[in-house]
Design an enzyme around this catalytic site. Structure first.
Site, PDB file in Angstrom:
ATOM      1  N   THR A 152       0.826  -1.204   0.000  1.00  0.00           N
ATOM      2  CA  THR A 152       0.000   0.000   0.000  1.00  0.00           C
ATOM      3  C   THR A 152       0.864   1.260   0.000  1.00  0.00           C
ATOM      4  O   THR A 152       2.027   1.220   0.422  1.00  0.00           O
ATOM      5  CB  THR A 152      -0.922   0.026   1.234  1.00  0.00           C
ATOM      6  OG1 THR A 152      -1.812   1.119   1.145  1.00  0.00           O
ATOM      7  CG2 THR A 152      -0.117   0.133   2.510  1.00  0.00           C
TER       8      THR A 152
ATOM      9  N   GLY B 136      -8.259  -1.494   4.749  1.00  0.00           N
ATOM     10  CA  GLY B 136      -9.048  -0.472   5.406  1.00  0.00           C
ATOM     11  C   GLY B 136      -8.203   0.415   6.289  1.00  0.00           C
ATOM     12  O   GLY B 136      -6.982   0.514   6.111  1.00  0.00           O
TER      13      GLY B 136
END
Length: 326
Positions: free
Chosen positions: A205, A239
Site C-alpha cells: 500500500t 481499510g
C-alpha cells in the site's frame, strides 16, 4: 481502469450465472464452502482480478506460492489508475509518497518494509528482507539503503499526474483527518494456497492519503495486515490501518480458525472486535478481512458495505461482494 481490465472484470463477472440444477452448488462454491479448491488465490478489491491473474500465471510457471503472491501484487503496484498502491499513490501531508509492504510464508518466514521511498516494488523489497536478512522489518531510510545495496532501482521522487491533481485539491482545505470513503479501493492484500496446501500472503500500500509524515499502517505489520500459518490458514486485511492494528486483526482470525472457527466466522468475530474498540468513530471507519483455511474454505467480512474481493482458481476468477456488519 484500463479497457483490458474492464473487459476482464466484465467477462469474469458475466460467467457467474446461476444455471438451473446447479445454482445451489455454485452458491456454495462461490462462498468457499466446497473443499479442495487448490490452488486458490484471494485478493482485496476489484484490482484483485488482474492481480489474481498474474499470481496464477506465476504459480503455473514457477510452482511457488510465494512467487505467486509477490507477482500478483506487483501488478497492482504498477497500476497507474490505482491511487492507493505503489509510487503513483496519494502522498502524505508533505506531498511525499511513502510505501508499506509485507510478505509471509506458511512456515513463519516473513519480511516487511515501512515508510520506504522511491522503490517501485516494495513487496519485492519485503521479500528480500525475509530471505536475505536476519530481520523481519526495515523502515524509512534504512529500507531505502537496503534497496540500493540489493540493486533495486531508485525512482525519481515525483508525484504521478493523478496524485498531483488530487493533492493540490486537498491542500485547499488541508483537513487533518479526511473522511474515510468506505468504497475507496486501498491496500491490496493477497493470500494464496498451492495444490499441495502450502500457503503464503502479501500486502502492499501507499497508505492513508494525506497522513502525517512517518505514519505506518497495518499492511507491513505481521499479524495486523497479514498472517499465514501452514497448519491453520491465512488472513489479510484492508481499510483504516489503525483500527486493524488495535486488534491484531489477521493474527486474530488465524487463531480463531485454529480454535475451530470457520474462516467466515473468524472474519465476522474480528469485525465485531474492531467495532468494539472503535465505537466512537466507527461510522467513518471501513475495514475488511479475507481468510482461507487448510480445507480451502474462505471467509470475508467488512464493517460497512462496499468491500469486495477477487477469488481466483484454475477454473475461474470472479469478483465477490463481501457481507458487512452494518
Amino acid at each position: 481502469m484500463s479497457q483490458r481490465r474492464k473487459f476482464i472484470k466484465q467477462s469474469l463477472l458475466g460467467s457467474a450465472i446461476f444455471i438451473p440444477g446447479v445454482s445451489q452448488a455454485f452458491t456454495q462454491k462461490k462462498q468457499g464452502l466446497v473443499n479442495g479448491e487448490k490452488p486458490l488465490i484471494l485478493s482485496t478489491w476489484n484490482h484483485g482480478l488482474p492481480a489474481n491473474e498474474a499470481a496464477l500465471k506465476k504459480l503455473q510457471e514457477s510452482g511457488s506460492i510465494v512467487d505467486a503472491v509477490e507477482a500478483g501484487v506487483k501488478d497492482t503496484e504498477l497500476d497507474l489508475d490505482n491511487l492507493s498502491v505503489g509510487l503513483q499513490g496519494l502522498p502524505d501531508r508533505e506531498g511525499i509518497t511513502t510505501l508499506d509492504a509485507s510478505i509471509m510464508k506458511g512456515d513463519g518466514s516473513c519480511g516487511s518494509v515501512a515508510f520506504v521511498r522511491q522503490v517501485k516494488h516494495p513487496i519485492s523489497l519485503a521479500r528480500a528482507v525475509m530471505e536475505k536478512t536476519p530481520h523481519v522489518m526495515l523502515a524509512g531510510e534504512g529500507a531505502r539503503q537496503f534497496a540500493i545495496a540489493e540493486g533495486f532501482p531508485i525512482e525519481k521522487e515525483i508525484l504521478s499526474p493523478k496524485a498531483t491533481r488530487a493533492y493540490e485539491e486537498w491542500k485547499k482545505t488541508s483537513q487533518y483527518k479526511p473522511v474515510i470513503n468506505i468504497e475507496n479501493h486501498d491496500t491490496i492484500g493477497m493470500i494464496g494456497m498451492d495444490a499441495s496446501g502450502k500457503l503464503a500472503g502479501s500486502c502492499t500500500t501507499s497508505g492513508l492519503a494525506y497522513k502525517m509524515h512517518g505514519r505506518v499502517g497495518d499492511s507491513p505489520i505481521i499479524g495486523a495486515g497479514l498472517y499465514v500459518d501452514d497448519e491453520v490458514g491465512a488472513a489479510t486485511a484492508t481499510g483504516l490501518g489503525e483500527s486493524i492494528i488495535r486488534i491484531c486483526g489477521s493474527f486474530l482470525i488465524v487463531e480463531l480458525m485454529r480454535q475451530g472457527r470457520t474462516p467466515q466466522e473468524a472474519c465476522e468475530e474480528a469485525v465485531r472486535r474492531l467495532i468494539a474498540k472503535n465505537k466512537k468513530d466507527i461510522k467513518d471507519i471501513q475495514a475488511g478481512f479475507l481468510a482461507i483455511n487448510k480445507e480451502g474454505q474462505i471467509g470475508a467480512y467488512a464493517v460497512h458495505p462496499g468491500f469486495n474481493f477477487a477469488k481466483g482458481t484454475t477454473q475461474e476468477n470472479i469478483l465477490i461482494d463481501s457481507k458487512s456488519h452494518y
